[in-house]
Design an enzyme around this catalytic site. Structure first.
Site, short mmCIF file in Angstrom:
data_model
loop_
_atom_site.label_atom_id
_atom_site.label_comp_id
_atom_site.label_asym_id
_atom_site.label_seq_id
_atom_site.Cartn_x
_atom_site.Cartn_y
_atom_site.Cartn_z
N LYS A 65 33.75 39.59 39.29
CA LYS A 65 35.03 39.40 39.86
C LYS A 65 35.91 39.31 38.63
CE LYS A 65 35.37 37.53 43.74
NZ LYS A 65 35.17 36.44 44.80
N ASN A 101 42.75 30.56 57.12
CA ASN A 101 41.34 30.17 56.96
C ASN A 101 41.09 28.70 56.50
OD1 ASN A 101 41.85 29.51 53.95
ND2 ASN A 101 42.50 31.58 54.02
N ASP A 115 42.88 38.22 52.86
CA ASP A 115 42.70 39.65 52.34
C ASP A 115 43.29 40.74 52.97
OD1 ASP A 115 41.02 38.98 50.16
OD2 ASP A 115 39.06 38.73 51.74
N PRO A 157 47.94 42.46 49.09
CA PRO A 157 48.09 42.51 47.48
C PRO A 157 47.19 41.72 47.18
CG PRO A 157 50.30 41.61 48.22
CD PRO A 157 49.51 41.95 49.65
N ASP A 158 46.54 41.99 45.90
CA ASP A 158 45.59 41.00 45.38
C ASP A 158 46.63 40.16 44.06
OD1 ASP A 158 43.93 39.71 43.27
OD2 ASP A 158 42.51 40.72 44.39
#
Ligand code: C5P
Length: 396
Positions: free
Chosen positions: A336, A208, A276, A303-304
């Site tokens: 969030k 990104n 993500d 994984p977050d």
């Protein structure tokens, strides 16, 4: 970073002494003045001449050297500096320090000083694990001596385990944290930054546009307030700040491993733009064009990292996330905060018209459990300084 600071570097007799050449270089680049002291055993591993050349200062070696004493008495030498660093600190040196022995110049300086002391132990792992060394370590910690490392890894003696001296950049970070009397002195803060790269095959990846600029600025601001900063970064274009403990990673899963390994921490700031998804069917060989058409990529959820740490058994006291949104910035960020279990969210509008993504400025909202603060648009390094000060207040 260390301009005007004077560090006495006591180099002990171990194979890791060679790393002190780089440490001296890094200390001087950071602005510190380095007074080197060599033990007798250290001269078996590094030469006084190379140390003197890099330090740009006289090397002190002997206690009863009349010339040395005439120019600078050992008491004065031990007190003129802001910090005494022992690297490598051998098992023998630690034993002498813990017992208060003073039988050479190095140990005499350490006993005579009224300044803080930091040691970077390095030794064979059996020597490190020996109850005597562990007893001495506990005594030194109780005496207020700072300890950095040792790291685990391959050792010069052919064994594997704890005992390697910390790398010079990590010692520099510990020195910076010890020397600063800032409001975050003694606090350990973890910062993630940059994008992640998720491989498609050995030469292609998904990424990104994050530059890592805001994360790097936050790490530098926390460091300047005296924190020991662990900086876990993906492949960013913005350079990592000096004087932090740097862990470079590529993928989200590597980032999670590095973050968990860095715990416990007093605070954790998640400024990374983590992918993500990763490609579950990534190829070990470069994908070829075939007559069957384009390859089919299958995605798997990453994984977050923020949510994992917010629910961790050793959760930092303050967990801060970021939310880059293009619409309903505050509402999405508040959702969030609740969903991820963090304490604060730094929210910003990254729609192209704002020019924030990849730009030098940022306009953020700080969302806490108590409400929303709208900060004016300002340079990213000012956002970082303001956030670092808020973190210092919260950890007080
Ligand atoms: O869900 P979203 O990606 O918008 O959340 C952003 C926040 O969560 C950021 O603080 C980011 O660093 C963190 N994050 C993370 N691991 C992920 C995804 C996001 O730590 N896999």
């Amino acid at each position: 970073m260390l301009a005007g600071k004077r560090v006495t570097l006591i180099i002990g007799g171990g194979i890791a002494a060679y790393k002190c050449l780089d440490l001296i270089r890094q200390l001087r680049r950071a602005g510190a003045q380095v007074t080197p002291v060599l033990t007798r055993a250290a001269t078996e591993f590094v030469t006084p001449l190379s140390i003197a050349a890099l330090a740009g200062e006289q090397v002190y070696q002997h206690l009863f050297d009349l010339k040395d004493e005439a120019e600078m008495g050992h008491i004065q030498l031990s007190r003129q500096s802001d910090l005494l660093v022992v690297a490598p600190a051998t098992a023998n040196m630690m034993a002498k320090m813990a017992g208060g022995l003073a039988d050479d110049l190095a140990t005499t300086l350490l006993l005579a000083t009224d300044k803080p002391i930091l040691i970077a132990p390095a030794m064979n792992l059996r020597m490190w694990e020996h109850p005597a060394t562990q007893r001495n370590l506990a005594q030194l910690r109780a005496d207020g001596v700072g300890v950095i490392g040792p790291d685990s890894g391959d050792m010069a003696c052919g064994e594997f385990g704890p005992g390697r001296m910390s790398e010079p950049h990590a010692i520099l970070a510990a020195i910076a944290a010890k020397l600063r009397a800032g409001p975050l002195a003694g606090k350990r803060v973890l910062v993630t930054s940059g994008p992640t790269h998720e491989p498609i095959d050995p030469v292609r990846y998904i990424a990104n546009r994050s530059s890592g600029a805001q994360g790097a600025a936050i790490a530098a601001a926390l460091r300047d307030l005296g924190a020991e900063v662990v900086f876990v970064t993906g492949p960013a274009t913005a350079p990592a700040p000096e004087g932090v403990v740097l862990h470079k990673v590529e993928t989200a899963r590597e980032m999670l491993d590095a973050v968990e390994a860095a715990l416990p921490a007093d605070a954790a700031i998640f400024a990374a733009a983590v992918a993500d998804w990763r490609v579950e069917n990534s190829s070990h060989q470069k994908l070829k064009k075939t007559k069957h058409g384009a390859p089919e990529l299958i995605f798997a959820q990453n994984p977050d990292i923020l949510a994992t740490v917010a629910a961790h058994a050793v959760r930092p006291a303050l967990v801060v996330g970021f939310a880059a949104e293009t619409e309903q910035v505050i509402a999405h960020a508040q959702a969030k905060l609740a969903r991820k279990g963090c304490d604060w969210i730094v929210a910003n509008d990254v729609s192209p018209a704002t020019g924030i993504m990849g730009g030098a400025e940022n306009a953020v909202h700080l969302i806490t459990r108590d409400g929303v603060e709208d900060w004016p648009r300002m340079p990213k390094h000012e956002v970082a300084q303001r956030l670092a000060l808020r973190i210092a207040e919260a950890l007080r």
